[in-house]
Motif scaffolding. Structure first.
Motif, PDB file in Angstrom:
ATOM      1  N   THR A 140      66.781  33.250  84.486  1.00 36.58           N
ATOM      2  CA  THR A 140      68.142  33.708  84.209  1.00 36.58           C
ATOM      3  C   THR A 140      68.208  34.427  82.877  1.00 36.58           C
ATOM      4  N   LYS A 141      67.579  33.836  81.864  1.00 36.83           N
ATOM      5  CA  LYS A 141      67.571  34.452  80.539  1.00 36.83           C
ATOM      6  C   LYS A 141      66.933  35.833  80.586  1.00 36.83           C
ATOM      7  N   LEU A 142      65.789  35.955  81.249  1.00 39.32           N
ATOM      8  CA  LEU A 142      65.067  37.214  81.292  1.00 39.32           C
ATOM      9  C   LEU A 142      65.851  38.275  82.052  1.00 39.32           C
ATOM     10  N   THR A 143      66.492  37.883  83.137  1.00 39.44           N
ATOM     11  CA  THR A 143      67.279  38.833  83.921  1.00 39.44           C
ATOM     12  C   THR A 143      68.429  39.401  83.092  1.00 39.44           C
ATOM     13  N   ILE A 144      69.162  38.531  82.418  1.00 34.88           N
ATOM     14  CA  ILE A 144      70.290  38.980  81.596  1.00 34.88           C
ATOM     15  C   ILE A 144      69.788  39.880  80.468  1.00 34.88           C
ATOM     16  N   ALA A 145      68.706  39.480  79.819  1.00 34.74           N
ATOM     17  CA  ALA A 145      68.211  40.235  78.667  1.00 34.74           C
ATOM     18  C   ALA A 145      67.749  41.633  79.065  1.00 34.74           C
ATOM     19  N   LEU A 146      66.990  41.745  80.147  1.00 31.42           N
ATOM     20  CA  LEU A 146      66.478  43.056  80.530  1.00 31.42           C
ATOM     21  C   LEU A 146      67.566  43.964  81.081  1.00 31.42           C
ATOM     22  N   PHE A 147      68.534  43.413  81.791  1.00 32.48           N
ATOM     23  CA  PHE A 147      69.657  44.235  82.234  1.00 32.48           C
ATOM     24  C   PHE A 147      70.485  44.697  81.028  1.00 32.48           C
ATOM     25  N   LEU A 148      70.621  43.829  80.022  1.00 35.20           N
ATOM     26  CA  LEU A 148      71.334  44.228  78.810  1.00 35.20           C
ATOM     27  C   LEU A 148      70.564  45.312  78.065  1.00 35.20           C
ATOM     28  N   LEU A 149      69.232  45.171  78.002  1.00 34.44           N
ATOM     29  CA  LEU A 149      68.414  46.173  77.328  1.00 34.44           C
ATOM     30  C   LEU A 149      68.512  47.520  78.035  1.00 34.44           C
ATOM     31  N   GLY A 150      68.373  47.512  79.360  1.00 37.22           N
ATOM     32  CA  GLY A 150      68.462  48.763  80.104  1.00 37.22           C
ATOM     33  C   GLY A 150      69.851  49.375  80.039  1.00 37.22           C
ATOM     34  N   SER A 151      70.873  48.538  80.132  1.00 32.86           N
ATOM     35  CA  SER A 151      72.250  49.039  80.120  1.00 32.86           C
ATOM     36  C   SER A 151      72.631  49.619  78.765  1.00 32.86           C
ATOM     37  N   SER A 152      72.218  48.946  77.689  1.00 36.00           N
ATOM     38  CA  SER A 152      72.549  49.457  76.352  1.00 36.00           C
ATOM     39  C   SER A 152      71.817  50.764  76.069  1.00 36.00           C
ATOM     40  N   THR A 153      70.573  50.877  76.544  1.00 35.99           N
ATOM     41  CA  THR A 153      69.837  52.125  76.354  1.00 35.99           C
ATOM     42  C   THR A 153      70.447  53.238  77.189  1.00 35.99           C
ATOM     43  N   ALA A 154      70.754  52.943  78.454  1.00 32.88           N
ATOM     44  CA  ALA A 154      71.390  53.949  79.313  1.00 32.88           C
ATOM     45  C   ALA A 154      72.788  54.296  78.816  1.00 32.88           C
ATOM     46  N   GLY A 155      73.468  53.331  78.200  1.00 30.41           N
ATOM     47  CA  GLY A 155      74.806  53.591  77.681  1.00 30.41           C
ATOM     48  C   GLY A 155      74.812  54.680  76.632  1.00 30.41           C
ATOM     49  N   ILE A 156      73.720  54.783  75.856  1.00 31.63           N
ATOM     50  CA  ILE A 156      73.625  55.838  74.845  1.00 31.63           C
ATOM     51  C   ILE A 156      73.661  57.210  75.500  1.00 31.63           C
ATOM     52  N   ALA A 157      73.112  57.312  76.714  1.00 31.56           N
ATOM     53  CA  ALA A 157      73.092  58.595  77.417  1.00 31.56           C
ATOM     54  C   ALA A 157      74.492  59.094  77.747  1.00 31.56           C
ATOM     55  N   PHE A 158      75.456  58.192  77.851  1.00 27.28           N
ATOM     56  CA  PHE A 158      76.824  58.583  78.205  1.00 27.28           C
ATOM     57  C   PHE A 158      77.706  58.847  76.985  1.00 27.28           C
ATOM     58  N   LEU A 159      77.163  58.672  75.784  1.00 26.98           N
ATOM     59  CA  LEU A 159      77.996  58.814  74.591  1.00 26.98           C
ATOM     60  C   LEU A 159      78.451  60.254  74.380  1.00 26.98           C
ATOM     61  N   PRO A 160      79.744  60.473  74.146  1.00 27.56           N
ATOM     62  CA  PRO A 160      80.203  61.807  73.744  1.00 27.56           C
ATOM     63  C   PRO A 160      79.679  62.127  72.343  1.00 27.56           C
ATOM     64  N   ASN A 161      79.635  63.400  72.001  1.00 26.72           N
ATOM     65  CA  ASN A 161      79.139  63.770  70.676  1.00 26.72           C
ATOM     66  C   ASN A 161      80.231  63.657  69.620  1.00 26.72           C
ATOM     67  N   PHE A 162      79.869  63.908  68.378  1.00 24.39           N
ATOM     68  CA  PHE A 162      80.812  63.772  67.273  1.00 24.39           C
ATOM     69  C   PHE A 162      81.969  64.744  67.397  1.00 24.39           C
ATOM     70  N   ALA A 163      81.688  65.924  67.920  1.00 21.53           N
ATOM     71  CA  ALA A 163      82.740  66.931  68.048  1.00 21.53           C
ATOM     72  C   ALA A 163      83.832  66.488  69.022  1.00 21.53           C
ATOM     73  N   THR A 164      83.514  65.568  69.925  1.00 22.94           N
ATOM     74  CA  THR A 164      84.479  65.138  70.946  1.00 22.94           C
ATOM     75  C   THR A 164      85.327  63.966  70.477  1.00 22.94           C
ATOM     76  N   ILE A 165      84.713  62.936  69.932  1.00 22.13           N
ATOM     77  CA  ILE A 165      85.492  61.735  69.568  1.00 22.13           C
ATOM     78  C   ILE A 165      85.310  61.341  68.101  1.00 22.13           C
ATOM     79  N   GLY A 166      84.656  62.172  67.331  1.00 20.13           N
ATOM     80  CA  GLY A 166      84.541  61.915  65.900  1.00 20.13           C
ATOM     81  C   GLY A 166      83.657  60.717  65.564  1.00 20.13           C
TER      82      GLY A 166
END
Length: 443
Positions: free
Chosen positions: A105-131
Motif C-alpha cells: 500500500t505504501k509503495l503504491t501510494i508513493a509511486l503514484f504520487l511521484l508520477g502524478s507530481s512529475t506529470a503535474g509539472i507538465a500541465f503548469l501554465p507559464n509565468f506570463a499566464t498566471i504570474g
C-alpha cells in the motif's frame, strides 16, 4: 562476548543456525531482487533528472522570464533542492503508513504520487499566464516529488545485501546503482531528441512537457515490477526473517542515529560529484556558449554509458579489496580530478567533454559502492529504517545544493570554487570512513 561466538556469525550479524533457518524460508533470489531494484530506482532517477535538466533548458524562460539567463537558472536551482529537503519527511510519513497498513500500500501510494507530481509539472501554465502562481506551483510539485521519493523505499537494497554471498556483496551492491546512469541517459536522450527536432518556440511552448508526461508511465511500469516482488509471500517472509521492518524514527535516532550521519558523510564525495558532472556542466556550458546545447547533451549520454561501466567495475574491485576501501580510493581519485576542474570546464569543447566523461567514470567507481557501504553497522532490526534515512541525508547533504552552490560560486569566484566544493566532499568522506572504522572496531 567470546571470540568463538563472534566467529560463528557472518558479516551481517547472524549465527549459523539463524542463517540456515533464513535460507530455508527465503526463496527470493539475489538476481531477482537486483532486477527489482534497478527497475524501481530507474523511474525515480528519471523523474529527478528530467527536473534537473529542465532547470537549465526550460524553467528560466518559462517561469523566470523576468530575470537574466544566469539568474533564471540560479532561481531554478534554488527550487531543485526542495525535493531533497522533503525526502526525509516523506520517509517518516510513509514509514508510519507501512506500520499502519502494508508495504505494498505504501509503495503504491508513493509511486503514484511521484508520477502524478512529475506529470503535474507538465500541465503548469507559464509565468506570463498566471504570474508568480506558476513558480509557487512548481515548488509545490517539487516538494511532492521529494515526499513521494521518501515513501518509495521498499527495503530491496537491504534485502539484497543480506541475501548475497559475502564474497559477492560488492557486485550485487553495484547492480542497484546502475539505475542512476540509466535514468539520466533516458532523460537526457529525450531532451536531446526534442530540442534537436523542434524549433526553440515549440520546445519552450510544449515540447519540454513531454518528458514529464512520460514519467507517469514509467512509474506505473516500475510500480508493477516492484509489487511483483514486494507482495509475494516469499519476499514478505524473507523481510520478516531478516527483521527488515520499519521502526519509529525517534527510536531509530535514539539508538543509532549517529550511524545515519556517518553513512551520509561517508558517501559525500560521490554524491557531491553526482550533480557536478550531470546537471551543473549543462548550465555552465550553456551560459558560456562554447558548444551547443545538443552537443553537450550528446556528451552527457556518452558520460552516462561510461558511468555505467565504472559502476560495473566498482563491483569487481570492491569484491577484491573491500567496499569501504574502494569508496575511499575513489574519493582520493575524485580529489585529484577536482584539481583539473577549472582547466577542463574553462577550456574548449574537447576539454569540457573530457570533464564530463572522466567525471562520470569516477562517479561510477565511487557511486557503485556508495549506497549501504556502512549500513552494516546498524543493528539488524534498525537496518530497514536506518538505510532509508542514510540514503535521504546523503542526497540532502551531498547533492541537493550542488548545482546551486557550484554555479553561484563559480560565476562569482571562478571555477576554482568547483574544485573547493569537491575537495570538501572528499575530506568529509575520508574522515567519515575513518570514524566508521573506529566505530566498527569498538562495536
Amino acid at each position: 562476548m567470546s571470540s568463538t561466538f563472534q566467529e560463528q556469525r557472518d558479516p551481517a550479524g547472524y549465527t549459523a543456525d539463524e542463517l540456515s533457518r533464513i535460507h530455508a524460508h527465503a526463496k527470493v533470489a539475489p538476481g531477482e531482487i537486483a532486477i527489482g531494484v534497478v527497475i524501481g530506482r530507474t523511474s525515480e532517477y528519471f523523474d529527478f533528472f528530467v527536473f534537473g535538466i529542465a532547470c537549465v533548458l526550460v524553467f528560466p524562460s518559462v517561469f523566470f522570464p523576468f530575470e537574466s539567463k544566469l539568474d533564471g537558472i540560479l532561481l531554478s536551482f534554488a527550487i531543485f533542492p526542495l525535493a531533497f529537503i522533503a525526502r526525509p519527511i516523506g520517509t517518516t510519513i510513509f514509514m508510519a503508513f507501512q506500520r499502519r497498513w502494508s508495504r505494498g500500500t505504501k509503495l503504491t501510494i508513493a509511486l503514484f504520487l511521484l508520477g502524478s507530481s512529475t506529470a503535474g509539472i507538465a500541465f503548469l501554465p507559464n509565468f506570463a499566464t498566471i504570474g508568480s502562481w506558476a513558480i509557487g506551483l512548481l515548488a509545490f510539485f517539487r516538494i511532492l516529488q521529494g515526499i513521494a521519493l521518501g515513501g518509495s523505499w521498499d527495503g530491496l537494497p537491504s534485502l539484497l545485501a543480506l541475501n548475497t554471498p559475502p564474497e559477492k556483496r560488492g557486485w550485487y551492491a553495484m547492480l542497484g546503482q546502475l539505475s542512476a546512469p540509466i535514468g539520466f541517459m533516458i532523460a537526457t536522450a529525450l531532451f536531446l531528441f526534442l530540442h534537436s527536432q523542434l524549433s526553440s518556440d515549440d520546445f519552450l511552448e510544449w515540447g519540454w512537457r513531454y518528458p514529464f508526461f512520460v514519467a507517469f508511465a514509467i512509474n506505473v511500469v516500475a510500480l508493477f515490477a516492484r509489487l511483483r516482488l514486494v507482495v509475494t509471500e516469499e519476499y514478505t517472509h524473507a523481510m520478516e526473517e531478516r527483521e527488515l521492518e520499519p521502526i519509529g524514527i525517534i527510536d531509530m535516532l535514539r539508538r543509532q542515529g549517529y550511524n545515519i550521519f556517518v553513512g551520509a558523510f561517508a558517501a559525500l564525495a560521490s554524491y557531491a560529484l553526482f550533480h557536478l558532472v550531470s546537471i551543473f556542466p549543462i548550465s555552465w556550458i550553456v551560459l558560456g556558449s562554447v558548444q551547443s546545447v545538443n552537443s553537450v547533451l550528446a556528451a552527457q549520454i556518452v558520460g552516462a554509458v561510461v558511468g555505467m561501466l565504472g559502476i560495473i567495475a566498482s563491483g569487481v574491485i570492491a569484491d577484491r579489496i573491500g567496499r569501504r576501501t574502494t569508496l575511499g580510493t575513489a574519493a582520493i581519485l575524485i580529489g585529484i580530478f577536482a584539481l583539473s576542474a577549472p582547466w577542463l570546464l574553462g577550456g574548449g569543447q574537447a576539454a569540457q567533454d573530457a570533464f564530463i566523461i572522466v567525471g562520470f567514470a569516477l562517479l561510477g567507481l565511487s557511486y557503485g559502492q556508495a549506497a549501504g557501504s556502512v549500513t552494516s553497522n546498524f543493528e539488524i532490526r534498525l537496518r530497514y529504517t536506518g538505510a532509508a534515512l542514510t540514503n535521504d541525508f546523503a542526497w540532502l547533504i551531498g547533492a541537493a545544493f550542488a548545482p546551486l552552490v557550484a554555479l553561484g560560486l563559480s560565476t562569482r569566484f571562478g571555477l576554482v570554487a568547483v574544485s573547493v566544493y569537491l575537495l570538501s566532499g572528499v575530506a568529509c568522506t575520508l574522515i567519515a570512513l575513518r570514524v566508521n572504522r573506529a566505530l566498527a572496531a569498538r562495536e
